[in-house]
Design an enzyme around this catalytic site. Structure first.
Site: not given
Length: 343
Positions: A26, A106-107, A179, A300
């Site tokens: 971007t 940014t992804d 992000k 867990e």
């Protein structure tokens, strides 16, 4: 009389030398209108134009750019990571390079930042930067982000702190930051907080990374030629074992279980993961909770009994990066667990 070219050369020699490696994203994007902040084409503007668009960079560093890729970051491959890592490694070995900035979509910026944290051995600043809005948009954030990133990369006080991410005035650890939201400019956050801030070209530091990185790493990009296949399977209600079996059949050497909560595994999936581990596939439990998961070993699930690995506080995508790098050195689950604790 001294020529202006000689004066310029002397001034440049007195400043830190920073190389900007451009990969697209971007920050190199363009929209059809100034109102387009979320609708645009990424990876359109070449690095030379990004640099020329911020003449103030010449006041803080002697800057030059290289266009390594020109792609949207969701399309980055392991081969791209290796190419970028090797180029960064070569540059930081040069005496005439004081820091490196990487412009990035940014992804997957957080994945590349963590990869470089693990494999590039240097104390010189390596700073990743992106933007949430293209440069053609009103209130575009890329110009200031890039200025800040160059400022950090040119600073001696940024040395030895590992790979950094400069976004929205914050300086974050490439290991921790993710992000956390799209659209908004404050998209990148660490569950443990930023390392510092950069304001008007000055760094303000508040904490240091505690995990092994860069010069302290046992991994070395110069010795890595391929990355083993590692896949992520998402846990949720009504989960099935379809994805896990498909990934194993396609040759995955490890599967990151992006579990709910504390890396929880559905009772319908547990037998399949036991079976796949018996066939040599590494099973690594992570958590997909949004604000930072923390997976405890033998909570867990009986990880010791099943010979599984836990990802500690690494989110699934960062766990995938560490697993890929770690598997270039070992197939032993106990060694893998040590690496997840230390990195």
């Amino acid at each position: 009389m001294v020529s202006s070219l000689v004066v310029s050369a002397v001034l440049a020699a007195d400043k830190p030398h920073v190389v900007i490696l451009a990969t697209g994203g971007t920050i190199a994007g363009a929209g059809a209108d100034v109102t387009n902040s979320a609708t645009y084409q990424a990876a359109k503007v070449p690095v030379e134009k990004l640099i020329v668009g911020i003449p103030q960079l010449s006041g803080i560093a002697a800057v030059r750019g290289e266009q390594v890729f020109q792609i949207a970051s969701e399309s980055l491959t392991n081969a791209n990571l290796l190419t970028l890592g090797k180029r960064v490694s070569a540059l930081v070995k040069q005496s005439d390079v004081d820091g490196v900035v990487i412009t990035h979509g940014t992804d997957t910026l957080e994945e590349t930042a963590y990869f470089l944290t693990l494999v590039v051995r240097t104390d010189k600043p390596i700073v990743l930067v992106g933007s949430m809005r293209p440069g053609t948009a009103m209130s575009a954030d890329g110009m200031l982000n890039l200025y800040n990133a160059v400022s950090v990369a040119a600073s001696r006080d940024a040395r030895g702190k590992g790979v950094l991410v400069a976004m929205n005035d914050e300086i974050s650890s490439g290991r921790d930051v993710s992000k956390m939201v799209n659209i908004r400019t404050e998209a990148f956050k660490s569950p443990w907080g930023p390392l510092g801030m950069v304001v008007e070209g000055k760094n303000y530091w508040f904490r240091l990374p505690a995990k092994r990185h860069t010069n302290g790493s046992e991994f070395d990009i110069d010795r890595i030629e391929t990355l083993p296949s590692v896949e992520i399977a998402y846990g949720s209600g009504n989960a099935t074992d379809t994805a896990y079996r498909a990934f194993a059949a396609s040759g995955a050497k490890a599967i990151i279980h992006a579990g709910t909560g504390n890396g929880s595994v559905s009772s319908a999936v547990v037998p399949t993961l036991q079976e796949l581990r018996g066939k040599g596939v590494q099973i690594i439990r992570s958590s997909h909770v949004n604000a930072g998961g923390f997976v405890l070993r033998n909570a867990e699930q009986p990880d010791d009994k099943y010979d599984w690995v836990v990802a500690h506080d690494l989110n699934p995508q960062k766990a995938k990066i560490l697993a890929s790098v770690a598997l270039t050195k070992t197939q032993d689950s106990k060694e893998l667990q040590r690496m997840f604790w230390e990195y």
